[in-house]
Design an enzyme around this catalytic site. Structure first.
Site, PDB file in Angstrom:
ATOM      1  N   HIS A 118      35.522  17.375 -11.069  1.00  0.00           N
ATOM      2  CA  HIS A 118      34.955  18.682 -11.291  1.00  0.00           C
ATOM      3  C   HIS A 118      35.648  19.935 -10.474  1.00  0.00           C
ATOM      4  CE1 HIS A 118      31.296  20.724 -13.134  1.00  0.00           C
ATOM      5  NE2 HIS A 118      31.311  21.598 -11.956  1.00  0.00           N
TER       6      HIS A 118
ATOM      7  N   ASP B 270      34.895  13.436 -13.115  1.00  0.00           N
ATOM      8  CA  ASP B 270      33.861  14.505 -13.038  1.00  0.00           C
ATOM      9  C   ASP B 270      32.894  13.910 -12.309  1.00  0.00           C
ATOM     10  OD1 ASP B 270      32.405  16.491 -13.169  1.00  0.00           O
ATOM     11  OD2 ASP B 270      33.008  17.458 -14.751  1.00  0.00           O
TER      12      ASP B 270
END
Length: 232
Positions: free
Chosen positions: A201, A170
Protein backbone atom coordinates in the site's frame (compact mmCIF):
# COMPACT_ATOMS: atom_id res chain seq x y z
CA UNK A 1 1.75 26.49 -10.28
CA UNK A 2 -1.16 25.77 -7.96
CA UNK A 3 -3.16 27.52 -5.30
CA UNK A 4 -5.82 26.82 -2.70
CA UNK A 5 -9.28 28.15 -3.45
CA UNK A 6 -12.90 27.21 -2.80
CA UNK A 7 -15.58 25.84 -5.10
CA UNK A 8 -19.34 25.57 -4.54
CA UNK A 9 -20.39 22.39 -2.78
CA UNK A 10 -22.97 20.07 -4.31
CA UNK A 11 -25.77 21.55 -2.22
CA UNK A 12 -24.85 25.08 -3.25
CA UNK A 13 -24.78 26.16 0.41
CA UNK A 14 -21.16 25.46 1.38
CA UNK A 15 -17.77 25.79 -0.26
CA UNK A 16 -15.17 23.04 -0.63
CA UNK A 17 -11.49 23.96 -0.16
CA UNK A 18 -9.52 22.67 -3.16
CA UNK A 19 -6.00 22.86 -4.52
CA UNK A 20 -6.06 23.81 -8.20
CA UNK A 21 -3.12 23.64 -10.59
CA UNK A 22 -3.55 25.28 -13.98
CA UNK A 23 -1.50 24.54 -17.11
CA UNK A 24 0.42 27.34 -18.78
CA UNK A 25 -1.80 27.16 -21.84
CA UNK A 26 -5.44 26.15 -22.21
CA UNK A 27 -6.29 22.88 -20.49
CA UNK A 28 -6.88 19.92 -22.80
CA UNK A 29 -8.93 18.17 -20.10
CA UNK A 30 -9.18 18.10 -16.31
CA UNK A 31 -8.17 15.62 -13.62
CA UNK A 32 -9.52 15.41 -10.08
CA UNK A 33 -6.93 14.02 -7.63
CA UNK A 34 -8.49 12.41 -4.56
CA UNK A 35 -6.00 12.22 -1.69
CA UNK A 36 -5.20 9.44 0.67
CA UNK A 37 -6.28 9.87 4.28
CA UNK A 38 -3.47 12.40 4.82
CA UNK A 39 -5.12 15.43 3.26
CA UNK A 40 -3.93 17.73 0.51
CA UNK A 41 -0.30 17.45 1.56
CA UNK A 42 2.86 18.22 -0.40
CA UNK A 43 2.75 14.90 -2.24
CA UNK A 44 -0.81 15.43 -3.46
CA UNK A 45 -0.04 19.01 -4.50
CA UNK A 46 2.92 17.72 -6.51
CA UNK A 47 0.68 15.21 -8.28
CA UNK A 48 -1.61 18.08 -9.28
CA UNK A 49 1.31 20.21 -10.42
CA UNK A 50 2.64 17.33 -12.51
CA UNK A 51 -0.72 16.90 -14.24
CA UNK A 52 -0.83 20.63 -14.95
CA UNK A 53 2.64 20.41 -16.48
CA UNK A 54 1.19 17.81 -18.88
CA UNK A 55 -1.56 20.20 -19.94
CA UNK A 56 -4.41 19.19 -17.62
CA UNK A 57 -6.31 21.36 -15.18
CA UNK A 58 -5.88 19.51 -11.89
CA UNK A 59 -7.95 19.79 -8.71
CA UNK A 60 -7.51 18.08 -5.33
CA UNK A 61 -10.40 18.52 -2.87
CA UNK A 62 -9.92 18.69 0.87
CA UNK A 63 -11.80 15.46 1.53
CA UNK A 64 -12.07 16.06 5.29
CA UNK A 65 -13.29 19.66 4.99
CA UNK A 66 -16.50 19.01 6.91
CA UNK A 67 -14.79 18.06 10.18
CA UNK A 68 -11.01 18.61 9.85
CA UNK A 69 -10.42 21.33 7.26
CA UNK A 70 -6.88 22.03 6.14
CA UNK A 71 -5.32 18.96 7.70
CA UNK A 72 -1.99 17.83 6.21
CA UNK A 73 -0.42 14.67 7.60
CA UNK A 74 2.74 12.63 7.09
CA UNK A 75 2.15 8.84 6.97
CA UNK A 76 5.75 8.22 8.08
CA UNK A 77 5.01 9.82 11.47
CA UNK A 78 3.18 7.22 13.64
CA UNK A 79 1.09 9.76 15.54
CA UNK A 80 -0.04 11.42 12.32
CA UNK A 81 -0.84 8.04 10.77
CA UNK A 82 -3.14 7.25 13.69
CA UNK A 83 -4.73 10.70 13.42
CA UNK A 84 -5.43 9.98 9.74
CA UNK A 85 -7.13 6.67 10.56
CA UNK A 86 -9.37 8.59 12.94
CA UNK A 87 -10.45 10.93 10.15
CA UNK A 88 -11.00 7.95 7.86
CA UNK A 89 -13.48 6.63 10.42
CA UNK A 90 -15.44 9.89 10.28
CA UNK A 91 -15.48 10.17 6.49
CA UNK A 92 -18.80 9.75 4.68
CA UNK A 93 -18.06 8.30 1.23
CA UNK A 94 -21.54 9.13 -0.06
CA UNK A 95 -20.89 12.81 0.67
CA UNK A 96 -17.48 12.34 -0.93
CA UNK A 97 -19.21 11.39 -4.18
CA UNK A 98 -21.17 14.63 -3.95
CA UNK A 99 -17.88 16.51 -3.59
CA UNK A 100 -16.62 14.80 -6.75
CA UNK A 101 -19.83 15.81 -8.55
CA UNK A 102 -19.26 19.38 -7.42
CA UNK A 103 -15.69 19.28 -8.73
CA UNK A 104 -16.81 17.86 -12.10
CA UNK A 105 -19.38 20.65 -12.45
CA UNK A 106 -16.90 23.36 -11.52
CA UNK A 107 -14.15 22.12 -13.83
CA UNK A 108 -16.49 21.87 -16.80
CA UNK A 109 -17.94 25.32 -16.16
CA UNK A 110 -14.97 27.31 -14.90
CA UNK A 111 -12.17 25.60 -16.79
CA UNK A 112 -14.20 25.00 -19.92
CA UNK A 113 -13.06 21.40 -20.41
CA UNK A 114 -15.08 18.79 -22.25
CA UNK A 115 -13.72 15.80 -20.33
CA UNK A 116 -12.85 15.18 -16.69
CA UNK A 117 -10.90 12.26 -15.28
CA UNK A 118 -10.10 11.20 -11.73
CA UNK A 119 -7.07 9.67 -10.00
CA UNK A 120 -7.42 8.53 -6.39
CA UNK A 121 -5.15 6.92 -3.81
CA UNK A 122 -6.07 4.60 -0.90
CA UNK A 123 -9.41 6.04 0.27
CA UNK A 124 -9.23 8.01 -2.97
CA UNK A 125 -8.88 4.72 -4.82
CA UNK A 126 -12.19 3.65 -3.33
CA UNK A 127 -13.65 6.99 -4.43
CA UNK A 128 -12.36 6.40 -7.97
CA UNK A 129 -14.44 3.22 -8.07
CA UNK A 130 -17.49 4.95 -6.60
CA UNK A 131 -17.16 7.85 -9.03
CA UNK A 132 -17.02 5.41 -11.94
CA UNK A 133 -20.21 3.74 -10.73
CA UNK A 134 -22.16 6.82 -9.60
CA UNK A 135 -21.10 9.81 -11.73
CA UNK A 136 -20.50 10.63 -15.38
CA UNK A 137 -16.74 11.01 -14.88
CA UNK A 138 -15.10 10.27 -18.24
CA UNK A 139 -12.34 8.00 -16.87
CA UNK A 140 -11.14 6.99 -13.40
CA UNK A 141 -7.95 5.50 -11.94
CA UNK A 142 -7.62 4.04 -8.45
CA UNK A 143 -4.37 3.18 -6.68
CA UNK A 144 -4.58 0.58 -3.88
CA UNK A 145 -8.24 1.31 -3.25
CA UNK A 146 -9.75 0.03 -0.02
CA UNK A 147 -13.17 -1.55 0.53
CA UNK A 148 -13.87 -1.99 -3.19
CA UNK A 149 -14.78 -5.63 -2.54
CA UNK A 150 -17.74 -4.40 -0.47
CA UNK A 151 -19.16 -2.43 -3.41
CA UNK A 152 -18.93 -4.90 -6.28
CA UNK A 153 -22.72 -4.86 -6.51
CA UNK A 154 -22.38 -1.43 -8.10
CA UNK A 155 -20.08 -2.61 -10.89
CA UNK A 156 -22.95 -2.92 -13.37
CA UNK A 157 -23.30 0.88 -13.27
CA UNK A 158 -19.74 1.55 -14.47
CA UNK A 159 -20.22 3.05 -17.92
CA UNK A 160 -16.86 4.73 -18.52
CA UNK A 161 -13.31 3.34 -18.29
CA UNK A 162 -11.88 2.47 -14.87
CA UNK A 163 -8.29 1.40 -14.14
CA UNK A 164 -7.27 -0.08 -10.78
CA UNK A 165 -3.68 -0.57 -9.59
CA UNK A 166 -3.46 -3.45 -7.07
CA UNK A 167 -0.23 -4.15 -5.10
CA UNK A 168 -0.26 -7.84 -4.19
CA UNK A 169 1.38 -7.31 -0.77
CA UNK A 170 -1.03 -4.57 0.32
CA UNK A 171 -1.24 -4.91 4.10
CA UNK A 172 -4.66 -3.19 4.06
CA UNK A 173 -6.19 -5.28 1.25
CA UNK A 174 -5.69 -9.02 1.82
CA UNK A 175 -4.99 -11.55 -0.94
CA UNK A 176 -8.50 -12.93 -0.41
CA UNK A 177 -10.01 -9.48 -0.93
CA UNK A 178 -7.86 -8.96 -4.01
CA UNK A 179 -9.13 -12.27 -5.41
CA UNK A 180 -12.71 -11.14 -4.79
CA UNK A 181 -12.06 -7.88 -6.64
CA UNK A 182 -10.54 -9.74 -9.59
CA UNK A 183 -13.44 -12.19 -9.73
CA UNK A 184 -15.95 -9.36 -9.67
CA UNK A 185 -14.25 -6.99 -12.09
CA UNK A 186 -12.04 -8.98 -14.48
CA UNK A 187 -15.04 -9.77 -16.74
CA UNK A 188 -16.19 -6.13 -16.86
CA UNK A 189 -15.55 -4.61 -20.31
CA UNK A 190 -14.88 -1.13 -18.90
CA UNK A 191 -12.50 -2.15 -16.10
CA UNK A 192 -8.75 -2.81 -16.30
CA UNK A 193 -6.83 -4.27 -13.34
CA UNK A 194 -3.04 -4.30 -12.95
CA UNK A 195 -1.29 -6.28 -10.22
CA UNK A 196 2.08 -5.20 -8.78
CA UNK A 197 3.83 -8.24 -7.41
CA UNK A 198 5.28 -7.84 -3.93
CA UNK A 199 4.45 -4.15 -3.58
CA UNK A 200 2.61 -2.68 -0.61
CA UNK A 201 0.00 0.00 0.00
CA UNK A 202 1.27 3.49 -0.82
CA UNK A 203 3.91 2.38 -3.33
CA UNK A 204 3.13 5.33 -5.65
CA UNK A 205 3.30 8.06 -3.01
CA UNK A 206 5.31 11.01 -4.28
CA UNK A 207 7.56 11.11 -1.23
CA UNK A 208 8.30 9.21 1.95
CA UNK A 209 9.24 5.71 3.01
CA UNK A 210 6.41 3.87 1.25
CA UNK A 211 7.37 4.80 -2.32
CA UNK A 212 8.71 2.11 -4.63
CA UNK A 213 10.34 3.97 -7.48
CA UNK A 214 10.13 1.26 -10.13
CA UNK A 215 6.53 0.37 -9.27
CA UNK A 216 5.46 4.00 -9.09
CA UNK A 217 6.99 4.78 -12.47
CA UNK A 218 5.28 1.77 -14.04
CA UNK A 219 1.86 2.55 -12.57
CA UNK A 220 2.07 6.26 -13.29
CA UNK A 221 3.07 5.60 -16.89
CA UNK A 222 0.04 3.36 -17.31
CA UNK A 223 -2.16 6.01 -15.73
CA UNK A 224 -0.89 8.74 -18.06
CA UNK A 225 -1.47 6.57 -21.13
CA UNK A 226 -4.93 5.53 -19.93
CA UNK A 227 -6.08 9.08 -19.30
CA UNK A 228 -4.49 10.43 -22.49
CA UNK A 229 -6.54 7.87 -24.43
CA UNK A 230 -9.85 8.35 -22.67
CA UNK A 231 -9.75 12.13 -22.10
CA UNK A 232 -8.74 12.99 -25.66
Amino acid sequence: MGEMTRIPAYDGQDAIPVYVATPATGAKAAIIVIPEIFGVNAGIRKKCDDWAALGYAALAPDIFWRFAPGVELNPDVPEQLQEAFGYFGQYDADLGVQDIEAAIRWLRKERGVAKVGLVGFCLGGRMAYMAAARTDIDASVGYYGVMIDQMLGEAHAIANPLLLHIPTADHLVSPEVQATIHAGLDPHPKVTLYDYEGLDHGFAAEMGNRRDEEGAQLADGRTRAFLAEHLA
